[in-house]
Design an enzyme around this catalytic site. Structure first.
Site, PDB file in Angstrom:
ATOM      1  N   HIS A  15     -15.946  29.740  68.896  1.00  0.00           N
ATOM      2  CA  HIS A  15     -15.468  30.066  70.242  1.00  0.00           C
ATOM      3  C   HIS A  15     -16.448  30.989  70.968  1.00  0.00           C
ATOM      4  O   HIS A  15     -16.813  32.036  70.437  1.00  0.00           O
ATOM      5  CB  HIS A  15     -14.113  30.768  70.092  1.00  0.00           C
ATOM      6  CG  HIS A  15     -13.382  31.002  71.364  1.00  0.00           C
ATOM      7  ND1 HIS A  15     -12.730  32.183  71.628  1.00  0.00           N
ATOM      8  CD2 HIS A  15     -13.157  30.198  72.432  1.00  0.00           C
ATOM      9  CE1 HIS A  15     -12.137  32.100  72.816  1.00  0.00           C
ATOM     10  NE2 HIS A  15     -12.382  30.903  73.327  1.00  0.00           N
ATOM     11  N   ASP A  44     -18.366  28.508  77.908  1.00  0.00           N
ATOM     12  CA  ASP A  44     -17.732  28.441  79.223  1.00  0.00           C
ATOM     13  C   ASP A  44     -18.800  28.327  80.296  1.00  0.00           C
ATOM     14  O   ASP A  44     -19.670  29.206  80.396  1.00  0.00           O
ATOM     15  CB  ASP A  44     -16.904  29.707  79.464  1.00  0.00           C
ATOM     16  CG  ASP A  44     -15.846  29.904  78.392  1.00  0.00           C
ATOM     17  OD1 ASP A  44     -14.930  29.065  78.321  1.00  0.00           O
ATOM     18  OD2 ASP A  44     -15.944  30.876  77.617  1.00  0.00           O
ATOM     19  N   HIS A  57     -17.574  33.534  80.980  1.00  0.00           N
ATOM     20  CA  HIS A  57     -16.140  33.246  80.928  1.00  0.00           C
ATOM     21  C   HIS A  57     -15.415  33.696  82.189  1.00  0.00           C
ATOM     22  O   HIS A  57     -14.627  32.953  82.765  1.00  0.00           O
ATOM     23  CB  HIS A  57     -15.539  33.928  79.693  1.00  0.00           C
ATOM     24  CG  HIS A  57     -14.074  33.700  79.537  1.00  0.00           C
ATOM     25  ND1 HIS A  57     -13.119  34.460  80.197  1.00  0.00           N
ATOM     26  CD2 HIS A  57     -13.381  32.776  78.821  1.00  0.00           C
ATOM     27  CE1 HIS A  57     -11.914  34.011  79.876  1.00  0.00           C
ATOM     28  NE2 HIS A  57     -12.046  32.989  79.049  1.00  0.00           N
TER      29      HIS A  57
END
Ligand code: G3P
Ligand code: MG
Length: 247
Positions: A15, A44, A57
């Site tokens: 992640h 992201d 992000h």
């Protein structure tokens, strides 16, 4: 459904690069995740004010850089001057905000996979979805395993589909609405990526019956990872690269 015949992606995805171990969405995070054996990375992507895709992000700079203000109000040159590492720890001082192109070059040079989360700034959903898809087409040639594009934004996924129909898409879901299968079908998604606490075995089975893959985010508990594996989950997005084996 647009699900590919063979799913080419690893079952473990780091992640934001390496979860919490390194500053998120930086090349240092990718290096850290790779050092733990991870072969796929969730990142992201959003547009700078002047239309360049970068990895970040938040809509604003404060949490993960030494800058202030909105990403959408910052030029690429502004963003390239930022320190995106010191907020995490002194060890990462001076780490920069990567462009998507730079991260893609590093991943491809190292034979690694990407899940690009399209994370538009408000009002830029279509523009960002199309830009990520066009840039991904440019950065990953037809012979390579393309990045998996995902988004919470239906508009962004629709725009990505129009811009680059061949790239696999996944709908991100915080919970499981009653019409999730229809939504995925309408978007031509190959997969759905669901918040792990909202997932159960029946949903995974139903998705598989619809030829959809199921990924879960963010799974940081090895016992939960094992339970999801037993239910047939196709991929886990995790911060816990040191506790959850890359497979
Ligand atoms: O793509 C899965 C996950 O990253 C979605 O939530 O807020 O961490 O981007 P967030
Ligand atoms: Mg994300």
């Amino acid at each position: 459904p647009a699900a590919p015949a063979a799913w080419p992606y690893p079952a473990r995805i780091a992640h934001r690069g390496a979860g919490l171990r390194a500053p998120e969405n930086t090349l240092a995070a990718l290096r850290e995740g790779a050092a733990f054996g991870y072969l796929m990375f969730e990142l992201d992507a959003k547009l700078s004010g002047d239309g360049v895709l970068v990895l970040m992000h938040d809509e604003t700079l404060e949490r993960t850089t030494d800058g202030r203000g909105r990403v959408a109000a910052s030029s690429l040159a502004d963003l390239m001057r930022l320190d995106a590492g010191s907020w995490h720890s002194a060890r990462y001082a001076g780490e920069g905000v990567p462009t998507l192109a730079r991260a893609a070059a590093w991943l491809r040079a190292n034979g690694l996979h990407a899940n690009l989360e399209i994370k538009p700034c408000p009002g830029r959903e279509r523009e960002t979805g199309a830009a990520v898809a066009i840039e991904a087409e440019r950065l990953w040639d037809a012979a390579s395993v393309p990045p998996l594009l995902s988004s919470f934004s239906v508009e962004a996924l629709e725009a990505a589909r129009r811009a680059a129909p061949r790239l696999p898409r996944a709908l991100l879901l915080q919970d499981v609405p009653h019409d999730w299968a229809a939504r995925c079908r309408e978007l031509g998604c190959a997969a759905l990526v669901v918040q792990e606490s909202a997932l159960d075995e029946a949903t995974i089975s139903r998705a598989h019956a619809e030829s959809l893959k199921v990924l879960a985010y963010t799974v940081n508990d090895p016992a939960r990872a094992a339970a999801l594996d037993a239910w047939g989950i196709d991929g886990l997005i995790t911060d816990a690269v040191e506790r959850i084996s890359p497979g």
